[in-house]
Every structure is written in structure tokens, then in C-alpha cells.
Design an enzyme around this catalytic site. Structure first.
Site, PDB file in Angstrom:
ATOM      1  N   TYR A 154     -37.420 -53.569 -27.140  1.00 63.05           N
ATOM      2  CA  TYR A 154     -36.556 -53.042 -28.203  1.00 63.05           C
ATOM      3  C   TYR A 154     -35.463 -52.123 -27.643  1.00 63.05           C
ATOM      4  O   TYR A 154     -34.305 -52.201 -28.056  1.00 63.05           O
ATOM      5  CB  TYR A 154     -37.442 -52.297 -29.199  1.00 63.05           C
ATOM      6  CG  TYR A 154     -36.755 -51.777 -30.442  1.00 63.05           C
ATOM      7  CD1 TYR A 154     -36.437 -52.635 -31.499  1.00 63.05           C
ATOM      8  CD2 TYR A 154     -36.462 -50.425 -30.584  1.00 63.05           C
ATOM      9  CE1 TYR A 154     -35.839 -52.147 -32.656  1.00 63.05           C
ATOM     10  CE2 TYR A 154     -35.866 -49.932 -31.733  1.00 63.05           C
ATOM     11  CZ  TYR A 154     -35.553 -50.800 -32.768  1.00 63.05           C
ATOM     12  OH  TYR A 154     -34.969 -50.304 -33.916  1.00 63.05           O
ATOM     13  N   LYS A 158     -31.547 -52.771 -27.996  1.00 66.69           N
ATOM     14  CA  LYS A 158     -30.680 -51.821 -28.706  1.00 66.69           C
ATOM     15  C   LYS A 158     -29.601 -51.237 -27.786  1.00 66.69           C
ATOM     16  O   LYS A 158     -28.502 -50.898 -28.240  1.00 66.69           O
ATOM     17  CB  LYS A 158     -31.520 -50.722 -29.351  1.00 66.69           C
ATOM     18  CG  LYS A 158     -32.362 -51.223 -30.540  1.00 66.69           C
ATOM     19  CD  LYS A 158     -31.537 -52.018 -31.533  1.00 66.69           C
ATOM     20  CE  LYS A 158     -32.175 -52.104 -32.910  1.00 66.69           C
ATOM     21  NZ  LYS A 158     -31.395 -52.930 -33.844  1.00 66.69           N
TER      22      LYS A 158
HETATM   23  N1  NAD Z   1     -36.201 -47.519 -39.373  1.00 66.82           N
HETATM   24  C1  NAD Z   1     -35.785 -46.878 -38.293  1.00 66.82           C
HETATM   25  O1  NAD Z   1     -36.234 -45.757 -37.999  1.00 66.82           O
HETATM   26  C2  NAD Z   1     -34.747 -47.496 -37.398  1.00 66.82           C
HETATM   27  C3  NAD Z   1     -34.275 -46.718 -36.333  1.00 66.82           C
HETATM   28  C4  NAD Z   1     -33.318 -47.254 -35.480  1.00 66.82           C
HETATM   29  C5  NAD Z   1     -32.833 -48.537 -35.692  1.00 66.82           C
HETATM   30  N2  NAD Z   1     -33.316 -49.270 -36.744  1.00 66.82           N
HETATM   31  C6  NAD Z   1     -32.762 -50.617 -36.887  1.00 66.82           C
HETATM   32  O2  NAD Z   1     -32.207 -50.756 -38.187  1.00 66.82           O
HETATM   33  C7  NAD Z   1     -32.342 -52.117 -38.614  1.00 66.82           C
HETATM   34  C8  NAD Z   1     -33.055 -52.147 -39.962  1.00 66.82           C
HETATM   35  O3  NAD Z   1     -34.337 -51.559 -39.813  1.00 66.82           O
HETATM   36  P1  NAD Z   1     -35.307 -51.211 -41.029  1.00 66.82           P
HETATM   37  O4  NAD Z   1     -36.005 -49.966 -40.663  1.00 66.82           O
HETATM   38  O5  NAD Z   1     -34.601 -51.321 -42.323  1.00 66.82           O
HETATM   39  O6  NAD Z   1     -36.373 -52.411 -40.832  1.00 66.82           O
HETATM   40  P2  NAD Z   1     -37.227 -53.273 -41.873  1.00 66.82           P
HETATM   41  O7  NAD Z   1     -38.332 -53.856 -41.091  1.00 66.82           O
HETATM   42  O8  NAD Z   1     -37.550 -52.475 -43.092  1.00 66.82           O
HETATM   43  O9  NAD Z   1     -36.189 -54.400 -42.305  1.00 66.82           O
HETATM   44  C9  NAD Z   1     -35.729 -55.354 -41.386  1.00 66.82           C
HETATM   45  C10 NAD Z   1     -35.336 -56.607 -42.151  1.00 66.82           C
HETATM   46  O10 NAD Z   1     -34.888 -57.570 -41.191  1.00 66.82           O
HETATM   47  C11 NAD Z   1     -35.413 -58.827 -41.562  1.00 66.82           C
HETATM   48  N3  NAD Z   1     -35.489 -59.739 -40.425  1.00 66.82           N
HETATM   49  C12 NAD Z   1     -36.349 -59.683 -39.372  1.00 66.82           C
HETATM   50  N4  NAD Z   1     -36.145 -60.730 -38.565  1.00 66.82           N
HETATM   51  C13 NAD Z   1     -35.148 -61.463 -39.098  1.00 66.82           C
HETATM   52  C14 NAD Z   1     -34.482 -62.655 -38.728  1.00 66.82           C
HETATM   53  N5  NAD Z   1     -34.834 -63.334 -37.625  1.00 66.82           N
HETATM   54  N6  NAD Z   1     -33.487 -63.127 -39.518  1.00 66.82           N
HETATM   55  C15 NAD Z   1     -33.122 -62.462 -40.650  1.00 66.82           C
HETATM   56  N7  NAD Z   1     -33.719 -61.327 -41.052  1.00 66.82           N
HETATM   57  C16 NAD Z   1     -34.721 -60.836 -40.289  1.00 66.82           C
HETATM   58  C17 NAD Z   1     -36.802 -58.502 -42.117  1.00 66.82           C
HETATM   59  O11 NAD Z   1     -37.324 -59.581 -42.899  1.00 66.82           O
HETATM   60  C18 NAD Z   1     -36.520 -57.231 -42.905  1.00 66.82           C
HETATM   61  O12 NAD Z   1     -36.162 -57.496 -44.242  1.00 66.82           O
HETATM   62  C19 NAD Z   1     -33.072 -52.854 -37.510  1.00 66.82           C
HETATM   63  O13 NAD Z   1     -32.146 -53.475 -36.654  1.00 66.82           O
HETATM   64  C20 NAD Z   1     -33.780 -51.724 -36.780  1.00 66.82           C
HETATM   65  O14 NAD Z   1     -34.081 -52.080 -35.455  1.00 66.82           O
HETATM   66  C21 NAD Z   1     -34.258 -48.780 -37.592  1.00 66.82           C
END
Ligand code: NAD
Length: 253
Positions: A154, A158
Site C-alpha cells: 500500500y 500510494k
Molecule cells: N480511510 C483512510 O484513513 C484513508 C487514508 C489514506 C488514504 N485513503 C485512501 O482513500 C481512498 C478511499 O478510502 P476509504 O477509506 O473511503 O475506503 P473504503 O474501503 O471505505 O472505500 C473504498 C471503495 O473503493 C471500492 N473499490 C475497491 N476496489 C475497487 C475496484 N477494483 N474498482 C472499483 N472500486 C473499488 C470499494 O468497493 C469501496 O467502495 C482509498 O484510495 C484509500 O486508500 C484512505
């Protein structure tokens, strides 16, 4: 709040979490939003929230790591909403493990969704941005890009999103297209809840523990990230490109 242009935006991984909040926010600004996620039915809540507020949204089932599905999804966006000139590469997954226990599948899955996914969607949308001489690409990076135990896959993906963003900015700038990255810290979503479950902590305790390490003394909410994405996708942000904005409640080491 409304913007001057009713543009078409694609938000990936928008069935829930940060993607859903971003889709809702962009729609509130007058964008017609394609809500992409693995399962079209799962996009229903986000679409209903947007349409109930008077906005326009379209649910599309699409695995962003699959070339044919991405091409078909973008063609459907063009047909049903219009040419997309805003793209938010938000879809994401975790497959955390220490290096010695990490499988090749854990590595490939994370690279596939984040990097291959962002590449495929950006490639499919860029023609429409170039034709319009306007485009806004926002890629979701993470504070994990700086390194995080248990996340070699990851954090590499990222950090990769940051290089990808800067290169897009250099290649596409002369066509009126900007590319920026938002790098969230701890945001309360299903993703961080799954991490709490994995380490055997209740989500409230997990969030409270995280908040003690964050200067603003709280964890982030999806809307905190949606606000940053809205800035980068705004009409007025045309001179801001190739940047990485950490949205983490404070500076990171
Ligand atoms: N939550 C955090 O603390 C955090 C921190 C840093 C970065 N992020 C990044 O932010 C973004 C959103 O994260 P989140 O926390 O809302 O996650 P989440 O798991 O709640 O939502 C992610 C969504 O992406 C969808 N997804 C996964 N694989 C997929 C694919 N192959 N095609 C289409 N859709 C797909 C999932 O079905 C889900 O609805 C991600 O890229 C994550 O890495 C999140």
C-alpha cells in the site's frame, strides 16, 4: 454552492467512504457525477443522496483494474452524462501484512486497484479533457506513502500515486488539465474500521487512540477529504498542478 460550469465528474470507489462524500460534494457544486464502484447496486445510496438534493448522478459497476470495464464505463459516462472532464481516482483496498507474510496476490491486488486503476481511468478520460481543453484529475494518495509498517504494498502504491500525479501534471498541463494528489491521514471509514477489526480493537477505541497522535485532536471524516478534492477540481484551481496535499490534521514526520 454552485460553480459556473456544470461539468461531468467520475469518482471511483464512490459507493461509500471518501469516494461517496466526494461524489456528494462535487454534485452539490453542480457537477453531474458518475458514481463508479465494483458493484453497481452498491452505488445506489450515493446516487440517491445526490438526486434527493437535486443533483445528477449515474451508478456504474466497474472494476478499475480491468481495462475493458474501464473503457466501457467511460463510454457509458460519455453517452449518459457527457464527456468527463473531472476524474477522482479514489478506489482503494488494503491487503496489509508484514513483508515476510505478504503474498504475491496481496501485492498485485493493491498495485492493481490503486496504480493500474488510476492509469486506466486517467487514460480513458484524458482524451475528453484534452478535447475540452479543461481537466481536473485528483488521485488519492495517503500518509502511508511516507512508509507504514505492514503496508509495503500500500505505501509503495500510494507513493507511486504521487509520481503518477506529477507526471500527469507535466504531460497534460498544456491541454488545460491539472493533476494533484490528496494524501489523507486517518479518516473514519470502512477501511479504517476493517483495520481496527484486524487488530482486535473496537472502532471507537481505535479512533480515540489515533486522535491522540493528531495535532487537531480528532480523526478525519470523509468530508474533510471531499473538501480538499473540491478545491483541486474547482474552476479557479487551474494554476495548481502536480501538488500533493496531506490532509491529516497536522504535519507528518
Ligand atoms: N480511510 C483512510 O484513513 C484513508 C487514508 C489514506 C488514504 N485513503 C485512501 O482513500 C481512498 C478511499 O478510502 P476509504 O477509506 O473511503 O475506503 P473504503 O474501503 O471505505 O472505500 C473504498 C471503495 O473503493 C471500492 N473499490 C475497491 N476496489 C475497487 C475496484 N477494483 N474498482 C472499483 N472500486 C473499488 C470499494 O468497493 C469501496 O467502495 C482509498 O484510495 C484509500 O486508500 C484512505
Amino acid at each position: 454552492m454552485s460553480t459556473t460550469e456544470a461539468r461531468v465528474a467520475v469518482v471511483t470507489g464512490a459507493a461509500r467512504g471518501i469516494g461517496a462524500a466526494t461524489a456528494v460534494r462535487l454534485a452539490a457544486e453542480g457537477r453531474a457525477v458518475a458514481v463508479l464502484d465494483l458493484d453497481e447496486a452498491a452505488c445506489k445510496d450515493t446516487v440517491e443522496k445526490i438526486t434527493a438534493a437535486g443533483g445528477t448522478a449515474l451508478a456504474i459497476g466497474c472494476d478499475v483494474s480491468d481495462e475493458a470495464q474501464v473503457e466501457a464505463a467511460v463510454e457509458r459516462v460519455v453517452r449518459e452524462l457527457g464527456a468527463p472532464t473531472i476524474l477522482v481516482n479514489n478506489a482503494g483496498v488494503l491487503r496489509d501484512n508484514l513483508l515476510f507474510k505478504m503474498s504475491v496476490d496481496d501485492w498485485d491486488t493493491v498495485m492493481g486497484v490503486h496504480l493500474r486503476g488510476a492509469f486506466l481511468t486517467s487514460r480513458a478520460c484524458q482524451k475528453h479533457m484534452v478535447d475540452a481543453h479543461f481537466g481536473r484529475i485528483v488521485n488519492l494518495s495517503s500518509s502511508s506513502a511516507l512508509g507504514n509498517r505492514g503496508q509495503v504494498n500500500y505505501s509503495a502504491a500510494k507513493a507511486g500515486m504521487q509520481g503518477f500525479t506529477k507526471t500527469l501534471a507535466k504531460e497534460l498541463g498544456k491541454f488545460g488539465v491539472t493533476a494533484n494528489a490528496v494524501a489523507p491521514g486517518f479518516i473514519a471509514t470502512e477501511m479504517t474500521k476493517a483495520t481496527a477489526d484486524r487488530v482486535g480493537m473496537g472502532f471507537e477505541d481505535f479512533k480515540a487512540a489515533a486522535a491522540t497522535q493528531i495535532p487537531v485532536a480528532r480523526v478525519g471524516e470523509p468530508e474533510d477529504i471531499a473538501n480538499a478534492v473540491a478545491f483541486f477540481t474547482g474552476e479557479a484551481a487551474g494554476f495548481v498542478s502536480g501538488q500533493v496535499l496531506y490532509v491529516a490534521g497536522g504535519p507528518l514526520d
